[in-house]
Design an enzyme around this catalytic site. Structure first.
Site, PDB file in Angstrom:
ATOM      1  N   ASN A 214      28.364  80.259  47.730  1.00 50.62           N
ATOM      2  CA  ASN A 214      28.839  79.288  46.743  1.00 50.62           C
ATOM      3  C   ASN A 214      29.387  79.946  45.481  1.00 50.62           C
ATOM      4  OD1 ASN A 214      28.088  77.053  48.394  1.00 50.62           O
ATOM      5  ND2 ASN A 214      25.960  77.331  47.737  1.00 50.62           N
ATOM      6  N   ARG A 215      29.864  81.177  45.615  1.00 51.56           N
ATOM      7  CA  ARG A 215      30.465  81.927  44.515  1.00 51.56           C
ATOM      8  C   ARG A 215      29.481  82.203  43.378  1.00 51.56           C
ATOM      9  NH1 ARG A 215      33.001  82.846  48.131  1.00 51.56           N
ATOM     10  NH2 ARG A 215      35.236  82.798  48.435  1.00 51.56           N
ATOM     11  N   LEU A 216      28.192  82.111  43.661  1.00 48.90           N
ATOM     12  CA  LEU A 216      27.165  82.396  42.658  1.00 48.90           C
ATOM     13  C   LEU A 216      26.703  83.840  42.838  1.00 48.90           C
ATOM     14  CD1 LEU A 216      25.217  79.022  42.805  1.00 48.90           C
ATOM     15  CD2 LEU A 216      26.953  79.753  41.147  1.00 48.90           C
TER      16      LEU A 216
END
Length: 244
Positions: A214-216
């Site tokens: 989730n691009r975290l």
């Protein structure tokens, strides 16, 4: 009146494994503060060794970015990291005619960016560039293949090869001329050109980036700081987690 129609194409970050417009998720690993060495040189060496073990294709490939002053115009290119010593990251190049050399003459600030896809990792380095001595450069130059040594002598890197004057043929002729001039010399006796040599990036900032879902992503930044209490190196490193 001629009507010009503009067609705007939206490029979505799709991965090779899916037809979805959504990007692939990074799921290979994570990075915690407890995973890190207090020294970014040690941490880089650990990650580089892991990249080699994971069969990352040419993990020494790195994007070197420089910028000229006073314009501030940036330029980037992919090069090979050849050495990591106690002071910094070392690549080799032409110092007379290359764009990077011209940039560094006006502005010593430079950056490096490594991307190791198989491990979903990046390493970013920001720092100041300095030229190696001829003696230091000769040690590496002596290890190069004979053809690469001749190429370094022959190529006026980044200078224009005018097609009307022969284009590639000009370069090929230079190579033949240099090769002829070195006939009878053993490989080890070919000296490094005065206009060619090592470039060391002395890091001020080093960031280690581990892809997450989730691009975290996990990001940790080392910032070099003056340590007034140290009589040895005079530097220590502040480590901070960054938002993705």
């Amino acid at each position: 009146m001629r009507v010009v129609q503009l067609i705007l194409c939206l490029v979505a970050p799709a991965g090779a494994k899916t037809t979805s417009a959504q990007a692939d998720q990074y799921l290979s690993g994570k990075l915690d503060r407890t995973d890190l060495s207090s020294d970014p040189f040690i941490q880089f060496n650990d990650w580089f060794s892991q990249a080699q073990s994971a069969s990352v294709y040419q993990p020494e490939t790195v994007c070197l970015s420089t910028a000229s002053l006073p314009s501030g115009a940036p330029s980037s290119r992919f090069v090979y990291l050849k050495e990591l010593d106690s002071k910094g990251f070392i690549i080799y190049s032409n110092w007379a005619t290359s764009r990077k050399a011209a940039d560094i003459r006006s502005n010593p600030q430079a950056s490096l960016a490594f991307w190791w896809r198989e491990l979903e990792r990046q390493v970013r380095v920001e720092g100041e560039a300095e030229r190696l001595t001829k003696e230091e450069s000769q040690r590496y130059f002596s290890l190069r293949a004979r053809g690469s040594k001749i190429g370094a002598w022959a190529s006026e890197q980044s200078s224009v090869l005018r097609e009307e004057d022969g284009g590639r043929d000009i370069l090929n002729q230079r190579v033949r001329d240099i090769d002829r001039s070195f006939q009878g010399l053993a490989d080890k006796d070919i000296e490094v050109p005065d206009f060619w040599g090592g470039l060391r990036i002395i890091p001020l900032v080093v960031e280690f980036w581990q892809g997450r879902d989730n691009r975290l992503h996990d990001r940790f930044r080392y910032t070099r700081q003056k340590d007034e209490s140290s009589e040895m190196t005079g530097w220590n490193w502040k480590i901070e987690r960054l938002s993705p």
